[in-house]
Write a protein that holds these residues in place. Structure first.
Motif, short mmCIF file in Angstrom:
data_model
loop_
_atom_site.label_atom_id
_atom_site.label_comp_id
_atom_site.label_asym_id
_atom_site.label_seq_id
_atom_site.Cartn_x
_atom_site.Cartn_y
_atom_site.Cartn_z
N TRP A 1 0.81 -1.20 0.00
CA TRP A 1 0.00 0.00 0.00
C TRP A 1 0.85 1.26 0.00
N LYS B 1 1.59 1.93 -3.49
CA LYS B 1 0.41 2.47 -4.15
C LYS B 1 0.23 3.94 -3.81
N GLU C 1 2.71 6.10 -5.60
CA GLU C 1 2.36 6.26 -7.02
C GLU C 1 1.32 7.36 -7.20
N SER C 2 0.29 7.36 -6.36
CA SER C 2 -0.74 8.39 -6.46
C SER C 2 -0.17 9.78 -6.14
N SER D 1 8.75 3.34 -5.15
CA SER D 1 7.66 2.38 -5.31
C SER D 1 8.13 1.15 -6.06
N LEU E 1 8.24 -2.71 -4.59
CA LEU E 1 7.50 -3.79 -5.25
C LEU E 1 8.45 -4.90 -5.71
#
Length: 323
Positions: free
Chosen positions: A281, A284, A287-288, A309, A313
């Motif tokens: 998360w 995520k 990224e946003s 990120s 990952l």
């Protein structure tokens, strides 16, 4: 509870149905007791509950009436008279999406069966609340039922959803007023405000609901800074609020909100490196946030977040190639 924790919906349903049969087959005298009727309502609620990995009862504040015993949960205050130790379900990244664990899509036969169990639970709990207005766990479980009912149909498609959500909030608001030192009720109330809020809607009501949820969660964290569920939920609320602010063009406000999200999630990832979901998360959220920074022409910062990120990952994939 074991099957639920193992995320086995079929065996969980079978166990709840067996419990329901036992509760319904008791003697007329036994079936009229408060404890049995409460357990019947809770079993009906669990048969309607659509989140598999949610423990229904953890004894967060002590055992049922007559059993006694101190509270065992790390969030709850000591046990009170008339307290069933229900404890709130854990879905820190909870709604908007709450799909069926036992049933299918809205209006399917399975979902209609679930909703019937839910209506039975609500009817019984409303009777119990009238008969025993001082037992807080009856009110809390009734709030959980209304929360579930508010999610029973397609989001925004049923006028009854808003009514059920308002009843959920009303019950929990009164519980918080009656028991200001009980953090479970405040946590439930914060989640009730955020439940079903879709950041893509971007309405003033959606923003206000998330701000109310954030304020309540901030108060909880100030008192209980070491409870991961509070941090996790607040990170999700800030993330959704940031999406609303970004979509409405309020980039500076969104920047601050996303920054709070990352700090909360980074803290959890650092404290619990073995919990892969925190790192996933976090990736995520980065990224946003990078998308917002790109729109502000802060390209170096956006690139740095994206690189972080990708690195996270890749580590997650190396740790567990099956995922």
């Amino acid at each position: 509870n074991v099957f639920r924790s193992l995320k086995d919906p079929e065996k969980t349903r079978e166990a709840h149905l067996a419990a329901l049969e036992i509760l319904n087959s008791g003697s007329s005298t036994a079936s009229e007791t408060l404890e049995v009727r409460f357990e019947l309502a809770r079993t009906q609620f669990l048969l309607a509950h659509r989140v598999v990995d949610v423990p229904p009862s953890r004894g967060g504040r002590g055992g049922p009436p007559g059993r006694g015993g101190p509270g065992r949960g790390r969030r709850g205050p000591p046990a009170r008279d008339g307290d069933f130790g229900l404890g709130p379900p854990d879905h820190p990244l909870g709604p908007p999406e709450r799909h069926g664990s036992f049933g299918g899509p809205p209006d399917s036969p399975e979902r209609r069966v679930q909703d019937d169990y839910l209506r039975q639970a609500i009817s019984l709990l409303e009777q119990l609340q009238n008969e025993h207005p001082t037992v807080p766990d009856i009110r809390q479980l009734l709030a959980h039922c209304y929360s579930e009912m508010s999610q029973s149909g397609p989001r925004g498609a049923q006028s009854g959803n808003a009514e059920s959500r308002n009843k959920d909030i009303e019950i929990l608001d009164l519980l918080v007023r009656d028991f200001p030192e009980a953090p479970d009720y405040q946590f439930d109330l914060s989640r009730a405000h955020a439940a079903g809020v879709n950041p893509r809607e971007g309405s003033p009501d959606a923003e206000q609901s998330l701000r109310e949820a954030a304020d309540l969660s901030e108060q909880l964290l100030s008192k209980y800074p070491n409870v991961p569920a509070y941090q996790d939920f607040l990170a999700d609320v800030y993330f959704r609020l940031g999406r609303i602010l970004q979509n409405s063009g309020r980039y500076e406000d969104a920047d601050d909100t996303y920054d709070r999200t990352l700090k909360l999630k980074q803290s959890l990832a650092n404290e619990f490196p073995e919990v892969s979901s925190h790192r996933a998360w976090l990736a995520k959220f980065r990224e946003s946030y990078s998308d917002l920074l790109r729109k502000q022409n802060k390209l170096d910062q956006a690139r740095s977040l994206l690189e972080s990120s990708v690195s996270d990952l890749q580590e997650l994939r190396e740790d567990d190639p099956a995922k």
